[in-house]
Scaffold this motif. Structure first.
Motif, PDB file in Angstrom:
ATOM      1  N   GLY A 243     -34.608  25.861  -5.854  1.00  0.00           N
ATOM      2  CA  GLY A 243     -35.864  25.287  -5.433  1.00  0.00           C
ATOM      3  C   GLY A 243     -35.873  23.976  -5.623  1.00  0.00           C
ATOM      4  O   GLY A 243     -37.103  23.356  -5.195  1.00  0.00           O
ATOM      5  N   GLU A 244     -35.247  23.237  -5.811  1.00  0.00           N
ATOM      6  CA  GLU A 244     -35.069  21.717  -6.020  1.00  0.00           C
ATOM      7  C   GLU A 244     -34.832  21.019  -4.650  1.00  0.00           C
ATOM      8  O   GLU A 244     -33.660  21.538  -4.023  1.00  0.00           O
ATOM      9  CB  GLU A 244     -34.333  20.950  -6.958  1.00  0.00           C
ATOM     10  N   SER A 245     -35.505  20.124  -4.127  1.00  0.00           N
ATOM     11  CA  SER A 245     -35.360  19.238  -3.003  1.00  0.00           C
ATOM     12  C   SER A 245     -34.378  18.134  -3.129  1.00  0.00           C
ATOM     13  O   SER A 245     -34.543  17.424  -4.106  1.00  0.00           O
ATOM     14  CB  SER A 245     -36.723  18.917  -2.219  1.00  0.00           C
ATOM     15  N   PRO A 246     -33.397  18.302  -2.497  1.00  0.00           N
ATOM     16  CA  PRO A 246     -32.209  16.794  -2.459  1.00  0.00           C
ATOM     17  C   PRO A 246     -33.018  15.694  -2.435  1.00  0.00           C
ATOM     18  O   PRO A 246     -34.106  15.536  -1.551  1.00  0.00           O
ATOM     19  CB  PRO A 246     -31.380  17.216  -1.259  1.00  0.00           C
ATOM     20  N   ALA A 247     -32.805  14.883  -3.226  1.00  0.00           N
ATOM     21  CA  ALA A 247     -33.766  13.430  -3.113  1.00  0.00           C
ATOM     22  C   ALA A 247     -32.790  12.331  -3.540  1.00  0.00           C
ATOM     23  O   ALA A 247     -31.750  12.297  -4.071  1.00  0.00           O
ATOM     24  CB  ALA A 247     -34.787  13.502  -3.964  1.00  0.00           C
ATOM     25  N   VAL A 248     -32.915  11.039  -2.903  1.00  0.00           N
ATOM     26  CA  VAL A 248     -32.313   9.906  -3.279  1.00  0.00           C
ATOM     27  C   VAL A 248     -33.345   8.677  -3.698  1.00  0.00           C
ATOM     28  O   VAL A 248     -34.289   8.751  -2.810  1.00  0.00           O
ATOM     29  CB  VAL A 248     -31.607   9.439  -2.086  1.00  0.00           C
ATOM     30  N   ARG A 249     -33.053   7.981  -4.462  1.00  0.00           N
ATOM     31  CA  ARG A 249     -33.696   6.870  -4.971  1.00  0.00           C
ATOM     32  C   ARG A 249     -33.210   5.500  -4.792  1.00  0.00           C
ATOM     33  O   ARG A 249     -31.828   5.486  -5.370  1.00  0.00           O
ATOM     34  CB  ARG A 249     -34.326   6.756  -6.477  1.00  0.00           C
ATOM     35  N   VAL A 250     -33.500   4.729  -3.927  1.00  0.00           N
ATOM     36  CA  VAL A 250     -32.670   3.434  -3.513  1.00  0.00           C
ATOM     37  C   VAL A 250     -33.697   2.234  -3.970  1.00  0.00           C
ATOM     38  O   VAL A 250     -34.879   2.258  -3.518  1.00  0.00           O
ATOM     39  CB  VAL A 250     -32.627   3.193  -2.222  1.00  0.00           C
ATOM     40  N   PHE A 251     -33.214   1.605  -5.076  1.00  0.00           N
ATOM     41  CA  PHE A 251     -34.038   0.385  -5.615  1.00  0.00           C
ATOM     42  C   PHE A 251     -33.233  -0.737  -5.930  1.00  0.00           C
ATOM     43  O   PHE A 251     -31.888  -0.619  -5.643  1.00  0.00           O
ATOM     44  CB  PHE A 251     -34.530   0.653  -6.702  1.00  0.00           C
ATOM     45  N   ARG A 252     -33.473  -1.713  -6.287  1.00  0.00           N
ATOM     46  CA  ARG A 252     -32.835  -3.209  -6.487  1.00  0.00           C
ATOM     47  C   ARG A 252     -31.802  -2.949  -7.500  1.00  0.00           C
ATOM     48  O   ARG A 252     -32.120  -2.875  -8.742  1.00  0.00           O
ATOM     49  CB  ARG A 252     -33.765  -4.347  -6.733  1.00  0.00           C
ATOM     50  N   GLY A 253     -30.446  -2.746  -7.167  1.00  0.00           N
ATOM     51  CA  GLY A 253     -29.411  -2.533  -7.953  1.00  0.00           C
ATOM     52  C   GLY A 253     -28.799  -1.134  -8.412  1.00  0.00           C
ATOM     53  O   GLY A 253     -28.225  -0.983  -9.129  1.00  0.00           O
ATOM     54  N   GLY A 254     -29.298  -0.410  -7.477  1.00  0.00           N
ATOM     55  CA  GLY A 254     -28.885   1.144  -7.801  1.00  0.00           C
ATOM     56  C   GLY A 254     -29.480   2.291  -6.517  1.00  0.00           C
ATOM     57  O   GLY A 254     -30.326   1.965  -5.886  1.00  0.00           O
ATOM     58  N   ILE A 255     -28.633   2.977  -6.724  1.00  0.00           N
ATOM     59  CA  ILE A 255     -28.950   4.232  -5.878  1.00  0.00           C
ATOM     60  C   ILE A 255     -28.445   5.442  -6.609  1.00  0.00           C
ATOM     61  O   ILE A 255     -27.424   5.837  -7.277  1.00  0.00           O
ATOM     62  CB  ILE A 255     -27.972   4.286  -4.656  1.00  0.00           C
ATOM     63  N   PHE A 256     -29.472   6.334  -6.680  1.00  0.00           N
ATOM     64  CA  PHE A 256     -29.337   7.662  -7.464  1.00  0.00           C
ATOM     65  C   PHE A 256     -29.665   8.914  -6.581  1.00  0.00           C
ATOM     66  O   PHE A 256     -30.725   8.821  -6.030  1.00  0.00           O
ATOM     67  CB  PHE A 256     -30.054   7.692  -9.001  1.00  0.00           C
ATOM     68  N   GLY A 257     -28.974  10.097  -6.605  1.00  0.00           N
ATOM     69  CA  GLY A 257     -29.312  11.299  -5.671  1.00  0.00           C
ATOM     70  C   GLY A 257     -28.714  12.443  -6.286  1.00  0.00           C
ATOM     71  O   GLY A 257     -27.671  12.164  -6.845  1.00  0.00           O
ATOM     72  N   LYS A 258     -29.362  13.487  -5.898  1.00  0.00           N
ATOM     73  CA  LYS A 258     -28.892  14.967  -6.417  1.00  0.00           C
ATOM     74  C   LYS A 258     -28.514  15.369  -4.702  1.00  0.00           C
ATOM     75  O   LYS A 258     -29.337  15.433  -3.923  1.00  0.00           O
ATOM     76  CB  LYS A 258     -29.782  15.637  -6.697  1.00  0.00           C
ATOM     77  N   SER A 259     -27.467  16.134  -4.851  1.00  0.00           N
ATOM     78  CA  SER A 259     -27.132  16.973  -3.744  1.00  0.00           C
ATOM     79  C   SER A 259     -27.195  16.068  -2.220  1.00  0.00           C
ATOM     80  O   SER A 259     -27.758  16.551  -1.493  1.00  0.00           O
ATOM     81  CB  SER A 259     -27.887  18.347  -3.514  1.00  0.00           C
ATOM     82  N   MET A 260     -26.635  14.930  -2.388  1.00  0.00           N
ATOM     83  CA  MET A 260     -26.470  14.225  -1.170  1.00  0.00           C
ATOM     84  C   MET A 260     -25.389  14.212  -0.315  1.00  0.00           C
ATOM     85  O   MET A 260     -24.140  14.544  -0.827  1.00  0.00           O
ATOM     86  CB  MET A 260     -26.610  12.560  -1.706  1.00  0.00           C
ATOM     87  N   LEU A 261     -25.760  14.374   0.793  1.00  0.00           N
ATOM     88  CA  LEU A 261     -24.597  14.153   1.830  1.00  0.00           C
ATOM     89  C   LEU A 261     -24.046  12.850   1.976  1.00  0.00           C
ATOM     90  O   LEU A 261     -24.844  11.835   1.758  1.00  0.00           O
ATOM     91  CB  LEU A 261     -25.241  14.627   3.511  1.00  0.00           C
ATOM     92  N   ILE A 262     -22.957  12.585   2.441  1.00  0.00           N
ATOM     93  CA  ILE A 262     -22.193  11.298   2.371  1.00  0.00           C
ATOM     94  C   ILE A 262     -23.041  10.491   3.377  1.00  0.00           C
ATOM     95  O   ILE A 262     -23.429   9.254   3.378  1.00  0.00           O
ATOM     96  CB  ILE A 262     -20.779  11.302   2.603  1.00  0.00           C
ATOM     97  N   GLY A 263     -23.410  11.168   4.374  1.00  0.00           N
ATOM     98  CA  GLY A 263     -24.246  10.630   5.711  1.00  0.00           C
ATOM     99  C   GLY A 263     -25.575   9.919   4.994  1.00  0.00           C
ATOM    100  O   GLY A 263     -25.918   8.761   5.505  1.00  0.00           O
ATOM    101  N   THR A 264     -26.098  10.680   4.039  1.00  0.00           N
ATOM    102  CA  THR A 264     -27.347  10.025   3.577  1.00  0.00           C
ATOM    103  C   THR A 264     -27.001   8.902   2.707  1.00  0.00           C
ATOM    104  O   THR A 264     -27.835   8.057   2.445  1.00  0.00           O
ATOM    105  CB  THR A 264     -27.943  11.320   2.695  1.00  0.00           C
ATOM    106  N   LEU A 265     -25.893   9.048   1.821  1.00  0.00           N
ATOM    107  CA  LEU A 265     -25.434   7.634   1.056  1.00  0.00           C
ATOM    108  C   LEU A 265     -25.081   6.627   2.109  1.00  0.00           C
ATOM    109  O   LEU A 265     -25.746   5.552   1.820  1.00  0.00           O
ATOM    110  CB  LEU A 265     -24.294   8.155   0.294  1.00  0.00           C
ATOM    111  N   ALA A 266     -24.820   6.766   3.202  1.00  0.00           N
ATOM    112  CA  ALA A 266     -24.600   5.678   4.091  1.00  0.00           C
ATOM    113  C   ALA A 266     -25.786   5.048   4.736  1.00  0.00           C
ATOM    114  O   ALA A 266     -25.768   3.824   4.593  1.00  0.00           O
ATOM    115  CB  ALA A 266     -23.707   6.164   5.343  1.00  0.00           C
ATOM    116  N   GLY A 267     -26.656   6.006   4.983  1.00  0.00           N
ATOM    117  CA  GLY A 267     -27.977   5.736   5.386  1.00  0.00           C
ATOM    118  C   GLY A 267     -28.673   4.739   4.469  1.00  0.00           C
ATOM    119  O   GLY A 267     -29.311   3.783   4.474  1.00  0.00           O
ATOM    120  N   SER A 268     -28.663   5.122   3.185  1.00  0.00           N
ATOM    121  CA  SER A 268     -29.186   4.409   1.895  1.00  0.00           C
ATOM    122  C   SER A 268     -28.545   3.013   1.651  1.00  0.00           C
ATOM    123  O   SER A 268     -29.259   2.171   1.500  1.00  0.00           O
ATOM    124  CB  SER A 268     -29.021   5.449   0.472  1.00  0.00           C
ATOM    125  N   LEU A 269     -27.281   3.040   1.716  1.00  0.00           N
ATOM    126  CA  LEU A 269     -26.489   1.861   1.788  1.00  0.00           C
ATOM    127  C   LEU A 269     -26.825   0.733   2.561  1.00  0.00           C
ATOM    128  O   LEU A 269     -26.817  -0.415   2.640  1.00  0.00           O
ATOM    129  CB  LEU A 269     -24.968   1.849   1.869  1.00  0.00           C
TER     130      LEU A 269
END
Length: 254
Positions: free
Chosen positions: A155-181
């Motif tokens: 029941g956990e929602s995949p999420a990503v935190r993007v902040f100055r100097g870091g990206i952290f996420g659970k169950s991320m698609l690589i496309g989501t990582l690319a968008g975060s970058l």
């Protein structure tokens, strides 16, 4: 130093079979706000199922949410799109799923800011996210017998935190990582890794400017290679942009 925190919550919401009501909040308040400093969130929203709240956001941030475009892909319009901050609070009609929020937000921005936009394809400088020389160093999220990721079953929602100097996420698609970058690389990042599945991502680097630049640590490009086994390669590609044609700075009264 202003820390930028971006919380993206991705969830699957079933779409009702009956016709949907017009996209409109029951009531909404949009007010001018002073920018926060220090570690205060640059972009914030809560998880109240009956409300949508954004604090300390620019109109460009709101446009990005409403139209599903990363901020770097929103162009044109007046300079204050990145300078004037707002606070927005809106009540959803009973039973409205959160996947209706972008359409409601589009209607609200048109009404309160007289916002008008159009889409346009442009060849832009991009980074291609590709596999590193020695292959990826990623922690893939295991699937259950039904094919679902374990976090989704719990029941956990995949999420990503993007902040100055870091990206952290659970169950991320690589496309989501690319968008975060894209938010931190200075231009659009296009996924060309060919990797499927979802991954737990932990990426840390030392920003090139600001106070953190005096601290020892890898650059963004080095961190991606050393920590993820991926690589950013510069290139050019057609990118869909959202062009702001008109917007007024002071929203109409609530």
């Amino acid at each position: 130093m202003r820390e930028i925190v971006l919380a993206l919550v991705l969830c699957c919401v079933s779409v009702p079979a009956w016709p949907q009501a017009p996209a409109a909040f029951e009531v909404a308040s949009v007010k001018l706000a002073q920018p926060q400093t220090g570690t205060a969130a640059f972009f914030a929203m809560d998880s109240d199922p009956a409300m949508v709240r954004y604090s300390n956001v620019t109109l460009k941030n709101l446009i990005s949410v409403a139209y599903g475009f990363d901020s770097p892909l929103v162009t044109g319009g007046p300079e204050w799109l990145d300078e004037q901050f707002y606070g927005l609070s809106a009540k959803l009609p009973p039973g409205t799923p959160k996947d209706r929020v972008p359409a409601m937000l589009r209607a609200l921005l048109s009404e309160r800011f007289n916002l008008s936009v159009h889409r346009e394809m442009k060849v832009q400088r991009v980074y291609f996210l590709v596999l590193g020389k020695n292959g990826p160093k990623l922690k893939e999220v295991p699937k259950t017998d039904s094919g679902q990721e374990a976090e989704q079953v719990r029941g956990e929602s995949p999420a990503v935190r993007v902040f100055r100097g870091g990206i952290f996420g659970k169950s991320m698609l690589i496309g989501t990582l690319a968008g975060s970058l894209s938010f931190v690389a200075g231009c659009q990042v296009v996924d060309r890794t060919g990797l499927a599945g979802t991954f737990d991502i932990s990426l840390k680097w030392t920003p090139e400017d600001g106070e953190d630049s005096n601290q020892p640590g890898p650059s963004l490009f080095t961190a991606i290679q050393e920590q993820l086994g991926l690589k950013l390669e510069p290139g050019r590609a057609p990118v869909e942009m959202l062009v702001v044609d008109h917007a007024k700075r002071i929203p109409t009264e609530n």
